[in-house]
Structure formats: structure tokens, C-alpha cells
Design an enzyme around this catalytic site. Structure first.
Site, PDB file in Angstrom:
ATOM      1  CE1 TYR A 181     -33.167  -7.658  27.370  1.00  0.00           C
ATOM      2  CE2 TYR A 181     -31.021  -8.746  27.716  1.00  0.00           C
ATOM      3  CZ  TYR A 181     -32.111  -8.742  27.165  1.00  0.00           C
ATOM      4  OH  TYR A 181     -32.702  -9.963  26.454  1.00  0.00           O
ATOM      5  NE  ARG A 238     -13.407 -21.857  18.103  1.00  0.00           N
ATOM      6  CZ  ARG A 238     -12.189 -22.355  18.407  1.00  0.00           C
ATOM      7  NH1 ARG A 238     -11.452 -21.657  18.905  1.00  0.00           N
ATOM      8  NH2 ARG A 238     -11.944 -23.634  17.825  1.00  0.00           N
ATOM      9  CE  LYS A 275     -31.568  -4.705  21.810  1.00  0.00           C
ATOM     10  NZ  LYS A 275     -30.532  -5.780  22.707  1.00  0.00           N
ATOM     11  CG  ASP A 287     -25.314  -2.764  28.462  1.00  0.00           C
ATOM     12  OD1 ASP A 287     -25.208  -1.759  27.568  1.00  0.00           O
ATOM     13  OD2 ASP A 287     -25.911  -3.708  28.765  1.00  0.00           O
TER      14      ASP A 287
END
Ligand SMILES: Cc1ncc(COP(=O)(O)O)c(C=O)c1O
Length: 392
Positions: A100, A48, A197, A172
Site C-alpha cells: 500500500y 485513551r 476495509k 498486513d
């Protein structure tokens, strides 16, 4: 002289594996690391906190965006949440209003109830950000090109507005990718990605990233990443890293096919309001040319027959898959009102310009002629509802 983007996409952060010489970064599929003794280890303790495959991805993303520091997350939404973790109750955010839907949902349903305030402005006017700022404004948030209407914000101008009020600017950069747009060089403080994406590029992984040049911000985000734990697994990190290697060539072809589809639709009598920055009709053409080095594969348009025509259109397509998401090698079509932007209330969505007949294409890497033929057939089907059977 530093290497070009295509070179860095293949090599940055990806030297031969120090343990074995493996040329391709191995998938370090391990949760933990054997340590040499008390407070003595080889740089990794627990996955992690850090993992060599993820570290390679983070270094590559930082290099591509021209920032000193990259952090990978389990999704684009997790990356957005990391940036929002810099805020405190009472802080205020000014965001562009074509976002978005999942970003809007995160703002409104998770962060607003925690006391963070949001104001949405038309991002095409940079001064609107400054006008909406308050003494408590800490963050400006932009998507450019925006999803789904492909509206641009002038990053350098909005960065100037942010500096004037002491706020940070996060961009973004999912749609443009660092291949076509470099927000940090234009004055942004943070770049956010859904690596799901174009960066991953093959519709086979969900991921996100935050890149910054600010060491203090990076330390806070890294502490958040370790504390909240929304990290990608090693295989997911590796898939994105593998996708990145072809980013430059893929984006060129996405842009070429996107322009071909946009030109075709803009001449077609059954398609309206076609949006792609390559079109002469594109209202922000000068900004697109100044700010971006390519226009990408996203094309938005409207069918005059509304929702019913959109339904007929998506059913008739053969190559374009009717699916959420974007940026993969295969072409996709999405109906924002019922899919990606369903989280936005109907009236607000219409006010923002997303109509029931609006469709968003993610133009893939297939042969352009095949894509145009597919669209031609579906446009014909969209215009011609099946007539009810004649009464006997
Ligand atoms: C522009 C943009 N930003 C962020 C996201 C969220 O990313 P993810 O789905 O990887 O959480 C998306 C997803 O569609 C997006 O299109």
C-alpha cells in the site's frame, strides 16, 4: 473444541454487557470513569488507555486472528506505526515491494529520516528476505495478497527466514482477512489490519489493528498505544465490531463475485493482465490454495489504452464508484497510479508493475450480473474516445 470463525466474529469479546445485560456491546461514549476511591476503580480510568467498546473489539480481533492480544488503532497507518515503534535508529527492515502506498510513505518519509533502514524485495521469493537481511535486521514486513498487484508471499517460508535471522515477521492481512488467511498460525509474529476495509466492511469508518500472540510485544505496543494515543473512538470501535459480525458471509460473497468479475474480464478482449487467485492463469495458484481458504474480492487488470482509457473507463461506470479504499459492500474502482500509490515515485511504481492503465476493483456484494453489465459498458466506453466534432 473452539468455535468457528463465523461464531467468534459474532460472540468473541461480546458477552452481554455486565452493567445492564445489553445483548449488543454498548457504545461507551465516555472519556473518563468515576472511580470508587484512591487506586480503586472498575478497570477503566481514561478512554485513551482503555474503553469497554474498544476492549470488546480488541478481544474479537484477537480471537479471529488466533492471537492472544489485539489492539485497535485510529487507522491502519496508525497500526503500522505502532509496529514500527518497536524499532530503534539503526535497525533494518526487509519489506515486500508491492505495498500500500501509504505504508511505503510511512516507511520512507517518517521512519527512514529517524534512522530506520528499509530494503524492498520481491515478496514472491521467500529466500529474498533472508538474502537482504543484515545483522541489524529486526523486522520483515509483508502484505499478502499485495496491494494492488495481488502478489503472494509464502508466509510460512518467510517466517522461517525471519526466525533464521532473529527478526520478527509482520503481515498486513487487510486483503485476505482472518476469514481467508491466518498468518499467526503460519508463523508470523504480528498481524496488522486496516479495519477500514473488509473488517469494518461498510466504508463508514477508518480504523486499524495489531494482533500478536507474544505477551512482551503486546505490552510494548499497548504502552505505545497509550502514550501516542492513536486510538479509535468508541463509536468507531463499535462500527468495526458490528461489521465483524457479518465478516464470514460477506467474504464468501466477495470471493464469489470477485471470481465472476475476474473470469469475465479474463475473457474480455479489452482487458489485459487480469489478476485474481481464482484464475487458472494466476501464477501463484498452488500457494494461494495452500495458504488461503478463499480468494477475496480484489481484482486488478490493465487497460491497453493507458491513463486516457482508464479515465474514460471510470467515468462510464454506473455501479462501481471511482474511489479510494476497498472492502465495503459496494463495488469500487481505483486508479493506483494517481490514487492509492501516487506516493510512490513514478519510475519506482512502473518498475513494480503498476502501469498507467492499471485499475484495481474492489468487487462488492451487488448482483454479479449487474456488475458484469456495468463493466461491459465501461470497457466499451474506454475503447472508444469521443471523436472531435467534424470541421464545418
Ligand atoms: C493493505 C493496506 N494496509 C494498510 C492501509 C492503511 O489503512 P488506513 O487507510 O486505515 O490508514 C491500507 C489502506 O488502503 C491498505 O490497503
Amino acid at each position: 473444541m473452539s468455535d468457528g470463525l463465523a461464531t467468534r466474529a459474532i460472540h468473541a469479546g461480546q458477552g452481554a454487557d455486565p452493567a445492564t445485560g445489553a445483548t449488543i456491546t454498548p457504545i461507551y461514549q465516555t472519556s473518563t470513569y468515576t472511580q470508587q476511591g484512591l487506586e480503586s476503580h472498575l478497570g477503566y480510568e481514561y478512554s485513551r488507555t482503555g474503553n469497554p467498546t474498544r476492549a470488546a473489539l480488541e478481544a474479537c480481533l484477537a480471537s479471529l486472528e488466533g492471537g492472544a492480544h489485539g489492539l485497535a488503532f485510529a487507522s491502519g497507518c496508525a497500526a503500522t506505526a505502532a509496529v514500527l515503534s518497536l524499532l530503534r535508529p539503526g535497525d533494518h527492515v526487509v519489506a515486500g515491494d508491492d505495498l500500500y502506498g501509504g505504508t511505503y510513505r510511512l516507511f520512507e518519509t517518517v521512519w527512514r529520516p529517524l534512522g530506520v533502514e528499509f530494503t524492498y524485495v520481491d515478496q514472491r521469493a521467500a529466500a529474498a528476505f533472508g538474502r537482504a537481511a543484515r545483522p541489524t535486521t529486526r523486522l520483515f514486513w509483508l502484505e499478502t495478497p499485495s496491494n494492488p498487484l495481488l502478489r503472494l508471499a509464502d508466509i510460512a517460508a518467510v517466517a522461517g527466514e525471519a526466525r533464521a535471522v532473529g527478526a520478527r515477521l509482520a503481515v498486513d492481512n487487510t486483503f485476505a482477512t482472518p476469514a481467508f488467511q491466518q498468518p499467526l498460525a503460519l508463523g508470523a509474529d504480528l498481524v496488522v489490519h486496516s479495519t477500514t476495509k473488509y473488517l469494518g466492511g461498510h466504508s463508514d469508518v477508518v480504523g486499524g489493528a495489531v494482533i500478536t500472540g507474544d505477551a512482551d510485544v503486546h505490552e510494548r505496543l499497548k504502552a505505545y498505544q497509550n502514550s501516542a494515543g492513536g486510538v479509535p473512538g468508541p463509536f468507531d470501535a463499535w462500527l468495526v465490531l458490528r461489521g465483524l459480525k457479518t465478516l464470514a458471509v460477506r467474504m464468501e460473497r466477495h470471493a464469489r463475485n470477485g471470481a465472476a468479475v475476474a473470469a469475465f474480464l479474463s475473457r474480455h478482449p479489452r482487458a489485459r493482465d487480469v489478476v485474481h487467485p481464482s484464475l487458472a492463469s494466476y501464477p501463484q495458484r498452488e500457494l494461494a490454495e495452500r495458504q488461503m481458504s478463499g480468494f477475496g474480492g480484489m481484482v486488478t487488470f490493465r487497460l491497453p489504452g493507458g491513463r486516457a482509457a482508464a479515465g474514460r473507463f471510470v467515468r462510464a461506470l454506473r455501479l462501481f464508484s471511482f474511489a479510494e479504499s476497498l472492502g465495503g459492500v459496494e463495488s469500487l474502482v481505483c486508479h493506483p497510479a494517481t490514487m492509492t500509490h501516487a506516493a510512490i515515485p513514478d519510475a519506482e511504481r512502473r518498475r513494480r508493475g503498476i502501469a498507467p492503465g492499471t485499475l484495481r476493483l474492489s468487487v462488492g456484494l451487488e448482483d454479479a450480473a449487474d456488475l458484469l453489465a456495468d463493466l461491459e459498458g465501461a470497457l466499451a466506453a474506454a475503447a472508444a474516445p469521443v471523436a472531435p466534432a467534424a470541421a464545418p
